[in-house]
Scaffold this motif. Structure first.
Motif, PDB file in Angstrom:
ATOM      1  N   PRO A 119      27.444   0.194 -14.531  1.00 10.20           N
ATOM      2  CA  PRO A 119      27.636  -0.839 -15.547  1.00 10.20           C
ATOM      3  C   PRO A 119      28.102  -2.192 -15.008  1.00 10.20           C
ATOM      4  CG  PRO A 119      28.719   1.200 -16.216  1.00 10.20           C
ATOM      5  CD  PRO A 119      28.204   1.416 -14.841  1.00 10.20           C
ATOM      6  N   GLY A 120      28.977  -2.190 -14.025  1.00 11.77           N
ATOM      7  CA  GLY A 120      29.485  -3.442 -13.475  1.00 11.77           C
ATOM      8  C   GLY A 120      28.426  -4.271 -12.772  1.00 11.77           C
ATOM      9  N   LEU A 121      27.288  -3.671 -12.511  1.00 16.11           N
ATOM     10  CA  LEU A 121      26.192  -4.350 -11.821  1.00 16.11           C
ATOM     11  C   LEU A 121      25.030  -4.678 -12.749  1.00 16.11           C
ATOM     12  CD1 LEU A 121      26.369  -2.084  -8.685  1.00 16.11           C
ATOM     13  CD2 LEU A 121      27.000  -4.499  -8.786  1.00 16.11           C
ATOM     14  N   ALA A 122      25.202  -4.477 -14.044  1.00 11.06           N
ATOM     15  CA  ALA A 122      24.103  -4.625 -15.003  1.00 11.06           C
ATOM     16  C   ALA A 122      23.474  -6.017 -14.979  1.00 11.06           C
ATOM     17  CB  ALA A 122      24.570  -4.267 -16.412  1.00 11.06           C
ATOM     18  N   LEU A 123      24.284  -7.071 -14.944  1.00 12.60           N
ATOM     19  CA  LEU A 123      23.711  -8.423 -14.926  1.00 12.60           C
ATOM     20  C   LEU A 123      22.969  -8.702 -13.624  1.00 12.60           C
ATOM     21  CD1 LEU A 123      26.428 -10.673 -16.617  1.00 12.60           C
ATOM     22  CD2 LEU A 123      24.187 -10.031 -17.510  1.00 12.60           C
ATOM     23  N   GLU A 124      23.554  -8.318 -12.505  1.00  7.16           N
ATOM     24  CA  GLU A 124      22.883  -8.527 -11.221  1.00  7.16           C
ATOM     25  C   GLU A 124      21.559  -7.759 -11.168  1.00  7.16           C
ATOM     26  OE1 GLU A 124      23.790  -8.154  -6.431  1.00  7.16           O
ATOM     27  OE2 GLU A 124      25.438  -7.937  -7.857  1.00  7.16           O
ATOM     28  N   PHE A 125      21.571  -6.535 -11.670  1.00  7.49           N
ATOM     29  CA  PHE A 125      20.366  -5.707 -11.756  1.00  7.49           C
ATOM     30  C   PHE A 125      19.303  -6.420 -12.597  1.00  7.49           C
ATOM     31  CE2 PHE A 125      18.331  -2.102 -14.207  1.00  7.49           C
ATOM     32  CZ  PHE A 125      17.638  -1.518 -13.167  1.00  7.49           C
ATOM     33  N   ALA A 126      19.692  -6.892 -13.785  1.00  8.79           N
ATOM     34  CA  ALA A 126      18.748  -7.575 -14.681  1.00  8.79           C
ATOM     35  C   ALA A 126      18.191  -8.839 -14.030  1.00  8.79           C
ATOM     36  CB  ALA A 126      19.435  -7.898 -16.004  1.00  8.79           C
ATOM     37  N   LEU A 127      19.037  -9.607 -13.360  1.00  4.16           N
ATOM     38  CA  LEU A 127      18.573 -10.838 -12.714  1.00  4.16           C
ATOM     39  C   LEU A 127      17.617 -10.542 -11.558  1.00  4.16           C
ATOM     40  CD1 LEU A 127      21.944 -12.736 -12.951  1.00  4.16           C
ATOM     41  CD2 LEU A 127      19.792 -13.478 -14.006  1.00  4.16           C
ATOM     42  N   ASN A 128      17.822  -9.422 -10.873  1.00  6.84           N
ATOM     43  CA  ASN A 128      16.872  -9.010  -9.826  1.00  6.84           C
ATOM     44  C   ASN A 128      15.539  -8.607 -10.424  1.00  6.84           C
ATOM     45  OD1 ASN A 128      17.764  -8.660  -6.774  1.00  6.84           O
ATOM     46  ND2 ASN A 128      19.585  -8.584  -8.067  1.00  6.84           N
ATOM     47  N   ILE A 129      15.573  -8.013 -11.597  1.00  5.12           N
ATOM     48  CA  ILE A 129      14.323  -7.665 -12.288  1.00  5.12           C
ATOM     49  C   ILE A 129      13.584  -8.942 -12.697  1.00  5.12           C
ATOM     50  CG2 ILE A 129      13.377  -6.609 -14.387  1.00  5.12           C
ATOM     51  CD1 ILE A 129      15.676  -4.501 -14.094  1.00  5.12           C
ATOM     52  N   VAL A 130      14.327  -9.926 -13.201  1.00  2.00           N
ATOM     53  CA  VAL A 130      13.719 -11.223 -13.547  1.00  2.00           C
ATOM     54  C   VAL A 130      13.071 -11.837 -12.312  1.00  2.00           C
ATOM     55  CG1 VAL A 130      14.212 -13.612 -14.248  1.00  2.00           C
ATOM     56  CG2 VAL A 130      15.231 -11.692 -15.520  1.00  2.00           C
ATOM     57  N   GLU A 131      13.783 -11.823 -11.198  1.00  2.00           N
ATOM     58  CA  GLU A 131      13.229 -12.384  -9.966  1.00  2.00           C
ATOM     59  C   GLU A 131      11.928 -11.667  -9.584  1.00  2.00           C
ATOM     60  OE1 GLU A 131      14.390 -13.011  -5.273  1.00  2.00           O
ATOM     61  OE2 GLU A 131      16.000 -12.745  -6.728  1.00  2.00           O
ATOM     62  N   TYR A 132      11.932 -10.346  -9.685  1.00  2.00           N
ATOM     63  CA  TYR A 132      10.746  -9.551  -9.339  1.00  2.00           C
ATOM     64  C   TYR A 132       9.572  -9.887 -10.267  1.00  2.00           C
ATOM     65  CZ  TYR A 132       7.808  -5.495  -8.334  1.00  2.00           C
ATOM     66  OH  TYR A 132       6.751  -4.687  -7.978  1.00  2.00           O
ATOM     67  N   LEU A 133       9.835  -9.969 -11.563  1.00  2.00           N
ATOM     68  CA  LEU A 133       8.759 -10.136 -12.548  1.00  2.00           C
ATOM     69  C   LEU A 133       8.322 -11.585 -12.756  1.00  2.00           C
ATOM     70  CD1 LEU A 133       9.939  -7.604 -15.285  1.00  2.00           C
ATOM     71  CD2 LEU A 133       8.062  -7.302 -13.637  1.00  2.00           C
ATOM     72  N   VAL A 134       9.268 -12.538 -12.681  1.00  2.00           N
ATOM     73  CA  VAL A 134       8.974 -13.924 -13.040  1.00  2.00           C
ATOM     74  C   VAL A 134       9.154 -14.889 -11.870  1.00  2.00           C
ATOM     75  CG1 VAL A 134       9.448 -15.745 -14.739  1.00  2.00           C
ATOM     76  CG2 VAL A 134       9.751 -13.370 -15.392  1.00  2.00           C
ATOM     77  N   GLY A 135       9.992 -14.511 -10.913  1.00  2.85           N
ATOM     78  CA  GLY A 135      10.199 -15.362  -9.749  1.00  2.85           C
ATOM     79  C   GLY A 135      11.638 -15.825  -9.604  1.00  2.85           C
ATOM     80  N   SER A 136      11.970 -16.260  -8.394  1.00  3.07           N
ATOM     81  CA  SER A 136      13.350 -16.640  -8.075  1.00  3.07           C
ATOM     82  C   SER A 136      13.789 -17.903  -8.807  1.00  3.07           C
ATOM     83  CB  SER A 136      13.535 -16.798  -6.567  1.00  3.07           C
ATOM     84  OG  SER A 136      12.658 -17.769  -6.069  1.00  3.07           O
ATOM     85  N   GLU A 137      12.858 -18.791  -9.117  1.00  2.00           N
ATOM     86  CA  GLU A 137      13.227 -20.015  -9.823  1.00  2.00           C
ATOM     87  C   GLU A 137      13.817 -19.682 -11.201  1.00  2.00           C
ATOM     88  OE1 GLU A 137      10.834 -23.769 -11.603  1.00  2.00           O
ATOM     89  OE2 GLU A 137      10.440 -23.340  -9.487  1.00  2.00           O
ATOM     90  N   LYS A 138      13.184 -18.793 -11.931  1.00  2.00           N
ATOM     91  CA  LYS A 138      13.677 -18.397 -13.256  1.00  2.00           C
ATOM     92  C   LYS A 138      14.986 -17.634 -13.125  1.00  2.00           C
ATOM     93  CE  LYS A 138      12.467 -18.727 -17.160  1.00  2.00           C
ATOM     94  NZ  LYS A 138      12.944 -19.725 -18.143  1.00  2.00           N
TER      95      LYS A 138
END
Length: 182
Positions: free
Chosen positions: A151-170
């Protein structure tokens, strides 16, 4: 980009589910939640949510990514869904993203997609991930598989998914807007 599926089952970890739904939608992704066993799902900490639809209504050809929240018995309930395992196998076979946090990597193991892949989970679930190259790291990426510990890593996990799917800029844009600090 197709839809991102976030399945929910009774006993899910609320922080992991809602953080991912929220962050991925902030990134402009179409997120669909699907309930295992119905649309009203009760989290591990007694928070009720209403899923967009039941898992049976999901057409896997519309799904470009599957993101699994953990929690117990939520992860076990996800693991026991034949329909969900079928969707995960199909998404993985296309090389699309399969991500899981906390106890949920056991679902990826049950789907048979962790063989030889680097992966992590909440401490103590490594014995249920026998085919994986288990790593005791907070976040592990191996090809189209992303796993994280809890749970303490949920935001970091989600942001890594965003990077994977949409890119590092987003991902960087969201980090800045959300005042995220790793």
């Amino acid at each position: 980009m197709g839809k991102v599926l976030i399945p929910l089952a009774d006993g899910f970890e609320e922080i992991e589910a809602v953080s991912n739904i929220d962050v991925l939608r902030r990134a402009g992704l179409e997120v669909i939640t699907a309930g295992i066993g119905g649309r009203e799902i009760r989290g591990d900490h007694d928070i009720k949510v209403e899923a967009d639809q039941k898992i049976e209504a999901i057409d896997s050809s519309d799904i470009s990514a599957v993101v699994l929240p953990g929690g117990m018995p939520g992860a076990a309930n996800l693991r026991d869904s034949k329909k969900l395992l079928e969707i995960i196998r199909e998404v993985n076979a296309r090389g699309d993203l399969c991500a899981a946090i906390c106890a949920a990597p056991i679902v990826l193991e049950a789907a048979g997609i962790l063989a030889g892949k680097k992966a992590t989970s909440y401490p103590g679930f490594d014995d249920q991930m026998q085919s994986a190259d288990y790593q005791e790291k907070k976040l592990v990426k191996d090809g189209n598989i992303i796993t994280s510990r809890g749970p303490g890593l949920a935001l970091e996990f989600a942001l890594n998914i965003v990077e994977y799917l949409v890119g590092s800029e987003k991902s960087e844009e969201l980090k800045k807007a959300m005042l995220f600090q790793a």
